[in-house]
Design a protein around this motif. Structure first.
Motif, short mmCIF file in Angstrom:
data_model
loop_
_atom_site.label_atom_id
_atom_site.label_comp_id
_atom_site.label_asym_id
_atom_site.label_seq_id
_atom_site.Cartn_x
_atom_site.Cartn_y
_atom_site.Cartn_z
N GLY A 337 96.80 39.89 7.32
CA GLY A 337 97.96 40.24 8.12
C GLY A 337 97.72 41.39 9.08
O GLY A 337 96.67 42.03 9.09
N VAL A 338 98.74 41.65 9.90
CA VAL A 338 98.70 42.75 10.86
C VAL A 338 99.47 43.92 10.26
O VAL A 338 100.64 43.80 9.90
CB VAL A 338 99.35 42.34 12.20
CG1 VAL A 338 99.38 43.51 13.17
CG2 VAL A 338 98.63 41.15 12.81
N LYS A 339 98.80 45.04 10.11
CA LYS A 339 99.45 46.23 9.55
C LYS A 339 100.21 46.96 10.66
O LYS A 339 99.68 47.12 11.77
CB LYS A 339 98.42 47.16 8.92
CG LYS A 339 97.54 46.48 7.87
CD LYS A 339 98.36 45.82 6.78
CE LYS A 339 97.50 45.19 5.68
NZ LYS A 339 96.72 44.03 6.16
N VAL A 340 101.42 47.38 10.35
CA VAL A 340 102.32 47.96 11.35
C VAL A 340 102.75 49.35 10.92
O VAL A 340 103.08 49.57 9.74
CB VAL A 340 103.57 47.07 11.54
CG1 VAL A 340 104.46 47.63 12.65
CG2 VAL A 340 103.18 45.63 11.83
N ALA A 341 102.74 50.29 11.86
CA ALA A 341 103.24 51.64 11.59
C ALA A 341 103.96 52.16 12.82
O ALA A 341 103.50 51.98 13.95
CB ALA A 341 102.09 52.57 11.22
N VAL A 342 105.10 52.79 12.61
CA VAL A 342 105.84 53.43 13.69
C VAL A 342 105.78 54.93 13.47
O VAL A 342 106.06 55.42 12.37
CB VAL A 342 107.31 52.98 13.71
CG1 VAL A 342 108.06 53.65 14.87
CG2 VAL A 342 107.41 51.46 13.85
N VAL A 343 105.39 55.66 14.51
CA VAL A 343 105.35 57.12 14.43
C VAL A 343 106.24 57.68 15.52
O VAL A 343 106.35 57.11 16.62
CB VAL A 343 103.91 57.67 14.57
CG1 VAL A 343 103.01 57.12 13.48
CG2 VAL A 343 103.33 57.34 15.94
N ASP A 344 106.90 58.79 15.22
CA ASP A 344 107.77 59.39 16.22
C ASP A 344 106.95 60.21 17.21
O ASP A 344 105.72 60.22 17.17
CB ASP A 344 108.87 60.23 15.56
CG ASP A 344 108.33 61.46 14.84
OD1 ASP A 344 107.16 61.84 15.06
OD2 ASP A 344 109.09 62.07 14.05
N GLY A 345 107.63 60.91 18.10
CA GLY A 345 106.94 61.65 19.16
C GLY A 345 106.00 62.72 18.67
O GLY A 345 105.07 63.11 19.38
N THR A 346 106.21 63.19 17.45
CA THR A 346 105.33 64.22 16.89
C THR A 346 104.19 63.63 16.07
O THR A 346 103.38 64.36 15.52
CB THR A 346 106.13 65.18 15.99
OG1 THR A 346 106.60 64.47 14.84
CG2 THR A 346 107.30 65.78 16.74
N GLY A 347 104.16 62.29 15.95
CA GLY A 347 103.13 61.64 15.15
C GLY A 347 103.53 61.42 13.71
O GLY A 347 102.75 60.91 12.92
N LYS A 348 104.76 61.77 13.35
CA LYS A 348 105.25 61.59 11.97
C LYS A 348 105.52 60.11 11.72
O LYS A 348 106.14 59.42 12.54
CB LYS A 348 106.52 62.40 11.76
CG LYS A 348 107.12 62.25 10.37
CD LYS A 348 108.43 63.02 10.26
CE LYS A 348 109.08 62.81 8.90
NZ LYS A 348 110.38 63.53 8.79
N VAL A 349 105.09 59.62 10.56
CA VAL A 349 105.30 58.21 10.22
C VAL A 349 106.76 58.01 9.82
O VAL A 349 107.28 58.69 8.94
CB VAL A 349 104.38 57.79 9.04
CG1 VAL A 349 104.61 56.33 8.70
CG2 VAL A 349 102.92 58.04 9.40
#
Length: 797
Positions: A337-349
């Motif tokens: 599968g494709v691993k997905v991560a969203v991080v905010d503007g500061t790089g926080k997950v």
């Protein structure tokens, strides 16, 4: 080291750098006090006469070498003196020696060693026999040898053999002869290559080296990538290497002259002496010269390869950051599968998951709906797609998602392809486990990909530079020299950009001037316990961070919205009094002066300079006040790739495409044009003028337009040109030869991808499941379940 030695070192470095000896002496003193290159280059310009970081790096390297040379010279002098053999002439020769190799050549006759055949012969009383034959070739060797028989010498043949060993050793320990033959071998010699064996030549593994099955090139002219390629071929037992110094008779004449032997004399001992000279060359000096040539060739090739890697790494580290925007990272994969991560503007997950759009699950629409929900929920502005396996297919998924969002009438994120090189190394590292303890190793990779798009420098410093994969045969280079060079590049890049003290990670802080890894850990620990730093001077509250470390690091650390606006700039705290003086004389506040280009440019640096802070420093201060905390990196941009070009077979000669430079080697540049394999623009196809270094034209990460010259689908090789008026080879009605002669550089083929010298190995990890489909498609309105999914996610009406 004596004071005279110091003067000798500084004088020599000054001459090599073409700068003043006082400048070098000042820099040496600063290095000895513990100052770093970035600190000296930026904040001690008055002291060194504005030596830049490149000059200082060279100076530091040469300083180390020359000090080691002096230390070795002293040890050799002491050893020879202890033996009671040190003469004024020998001392003068050692003091004049300007390289370690020269010192060792002079020391060779006096160096303690195991008993040689020549020593055994001397112990048997045969040295007078050797001396008499050299002095008087009219003597008959067999008759003379009979006079030297004893219990250790059975017959005349044994006596002459011993005498020969003595003469050969004498020639091989003649420093002048050894040096002269070595230099001639290097100047006139060539490297020849052939298959390791007939059987080896037939193996599939050896086929990537087939361009070298019949190959020869002068040692002095052989470029680094070919040297490292054939050395790798030898290591893999695909190629056999031969070092040929040229005409043996010339070297034998040199040996004869050194031993005062007249090879043209028609005397009884002449044939015996001629054989001795020939053996001295073949058994001793030729081998020594060939070994030296191999070492020199490898060293030069490694130096060039390290320089290429360092230049590419610098370009990658200083690539344009996308900035503090919410980013969705996709780490592609098929079965897993494709691993997905969203991080905010500061790089926080802020979110993670896995989707399965590809084989074997084929949950395309479900995966797209999941991504749409994440984009809407978190206000995603950027999508970063890793360029590993399944990247092309995953990029198509992202493109379709963006098209659907636009069709729904909503603002869509921008997507970009991101290099995965080293991401797996980071994911499995101890630091990643500490930084992201709650995430699986595979998800950490998606986080890294997202952060790389936001700020390449801040994320790449977490990875061993050797694992980033922008080198030329980096795996064949001596690890120590490569590591030193790459560490210097990272240090210079980090300090050139500056570091936010309140957000920087331990790996990033550890690259700041004067900050060790343990000190970086202490800074982060203090920040977590006491809260954000409000001023630079608060750094002095960090345990073990003393005045010296503060001096070295403070100017490179930034504090946004702190107590003092100057803490957000590159102005060093030690220079704050200069700023106050500028404010007093100008009659304005700091807030009124910062960013006021017109007022600042009207000021004269000389009016504010003093004994400590000269004109260079004041000039820099005014520049910083004009644009405080400015980022030297370029603006962020992405490439637009051609629609329908997804694999090598889709490429046709004559196509003009947009691409991204992924790597620059000594022989050319590799370009990603949106297929599974990078194409090569050979250095001869980069401009309408002679180019000696591809970096003159392109750099890693640069967006370029190229024309396809030739496509070899079977070998997965793509030949490109930056000269858009070039004619593809197919249209010329001929193809270049594939053999070794093609290395000369056929510009219509861009030198051919044969220049990869062993397939895709010039980059270390070329063959990737790639795809960088940033093309724009006219969106069709989504229908059915996808339209419902988009509405549910918050897009459209």
């Amino acid at each position: 080291m004596t004071q005279s030695a110091v003067k000798s070192v500084t004088a020599r470095i000054a001459e090599e750098l073409a700068v003043g000896e006082r400048q070098v002496a000042a820099a040496v003193a600063l290095f000895d006090e513990g100052a770093t290159v970035p600190f000296i280059a930026r904040y001690r310009k008055e002291v060194t006469g504005s030596l830049d970081d490149g000059q200082l790096r060279t100076l530091e390297e040469r300083l180390t070498y020359l000090r080691e040379l002096d230390a070795r010279r002293e040890a050799v002098l002491a050893s020879i003196e202890e033996q009671g053999k040190l003469t004024d002439e020998l001392r003068a020769a050692l003091l004049a020696a300007d390289t370690k190799a020269r010192v060792e050549d002079i020391y060779l006759p006096y160096k303690p060693k195991r008993r040689t055949k020549a020593q055994i012969a001397k112990e048997a009383g045969l040295e007078p026999l050797a001396d008499r034959l050299l002095a008087d070739p009219t003597l008959v060797p067999d008759e003379l040898a009979a006079e030297f028989l004893n219990e250790n010498v059975a017959d005349a043949a044994a006596a002459l053999e011993g005498a020969r060993h003595i003469i050969i050793e004498r020639a091989s320990e003649d420093a002048e002869l050894v040096g002269a033959s070595r230099e001639k071998f290097w100047a006139d010699g060539a490297l020849r290559t052939a298959p390791w064996s007939e059987e080896a030549a037939k193996s599939p593994a050896a086929q990537k080296f087939r361009d070298y099955f019949e190959f020869s090139e002068p040692l002095e002219n052989m470029p680094s990538h070919r040297v490292l390629a054939v050395l790798r071929g030898e290591k893999e037992e695909a190629l056999a290497l031969t070092f040929d110094g040229g005409d043996d008779e010339i070297y034998q004449a040199m040996i004869a002259q050194s031993l005062a032997i007249d090879l043209s004399a028609n005397a009884p001992a002449t044939p015996w002496l001629a054989t001795t000279v020939r053996l001295a060359w073949r058994a001793k000096l030729m081998i020594s010269a060939a070994v030296d040539a191999r070492m020199r060739l490898r060293q030069r090739a490694e130096d060039e390869a390290v320089a290429v890697f360092a230049r590419n790494l610098k370009d990658l580290l200083l690539a344009a950051p996308a900035g503090t925007r919410t980013t969705l990272g996709l780490d592609p994969g098929f079965r897993t599968g494709v691993k997905v991560a969203v991080v905010d503007g500061t790089g926080k997950v802020v979110d993670t998951c896995a989707i399965y759009p590809h084989q074997p699950q084929k949950q395309w629409d479900q995966a797209k709906a999941t991504l749409a929900a994440l984009v809407a929920r978190h206000g995603v502005e950027l999508i970063a797609v890793g360029n590993g396996t399944a990247s092309r297919e995953t990029d198509a998924l992202a493109a379709e998602l963006i098209a659907d969002i636009r069709a729904a009438g909503a603002p869509a994120p921008t997507k970009a392809m991101v290099s995965e090189a080293g991401a797996s190394v980071y994911s499995a590292s101890a630091y990643a486990a500490q930084e992201l303890p709650e995430l699986d190793v595979t998800l950490r990779g998606a986080v890294s990909i997202a952060r790389r798009l936001q700020d390449p420098l801040a994320e790449l410093v977490k990875i061993d530079p050797k694992s980033i994969g922008v080198g030329q045969y980096q795996h064949d280079v001596t690890p120590g020299s490569l590591a030193r060079s790459l560490d210097a590049v990272v240090e210079d890049a980090v300090n050139a950009v500056g570091v936010d003290l309140n957000t920087a990670s331990v790996p990033l802080l550890a690259r700041v001037s004067g900050v060790t890894e343990s000190l970086a850990t202490a800074i982060v620990a203090h920040r977590e316990s006491a809260g954000a730093f409000r001023s630079r001077k608060a750094l002095l509250n960090v345990p073990r961070l003393g005045p010296k470390a503060f001096e070295q690091c403070a100017g490179f650390l930034r504090i946004r919205d702190g107590e003092d606006p100057l803490d957000a700039s590159g102005v060093h705290p030690e220079s704050y009094p200069v700023v106050r003086r500028i404010l007093d004389r100008s009659g304005v506040t700091l807030a009124e002066l910062i960013g006021n280009e017109r007022s600042l440019r009207a000021l004269k640096p000389a009016d504010f300079a003093d004994e400590r802070f000269g004109i260079p420093t004041v000039t820099d201060i005014l520049g910083e006040l004009e644009k405080p905390g400015r980022d030297p990196r370029p603006a962020f941009s992405t490439a637009t790739f051609a629609a329908g070009v997804e694999k090598v077979g889709d490429l046709k000669p004559g196509m003009v495409l947009e691409g991204v430079v992924t790597n620059v080697a000594a022989f050319g540049a590799f370009i990603d044009v949106g297929v599974h394999q990078d194409g090569l623009v050979h250095v001869s196809a980069m401009a309408d003028r002679f180019i000696s270094d591809p970096h003159e034209v392109v750099k890693s990460g640069q967006v370029v337009r190229v024309k396809v010259l030739d496509v070899d689908v079977d070998r997965q090789r793509i030949s490109l040109t930056l000269r858009l008026n070039d004619t593809p080879e197919r249209d010329q009605g001929k193809r270049p030869e594939r053999g070794g002669d093609n290395r000369g550089g056929n510009q219509n083929r861009g030198g051919g991808n044969n220049r990869r010298d062993g397939g895709n190995q010039a980059r270390g990890n070329q063959s990737r499941g790639r795809g960088n489909d940033s093309r724009r498609r006219e969106p069709n309105p989504p229908s059915g379940s996808m339209a419902d999914a988009l509405r549910k996610a918050g897009f459209g009406k």
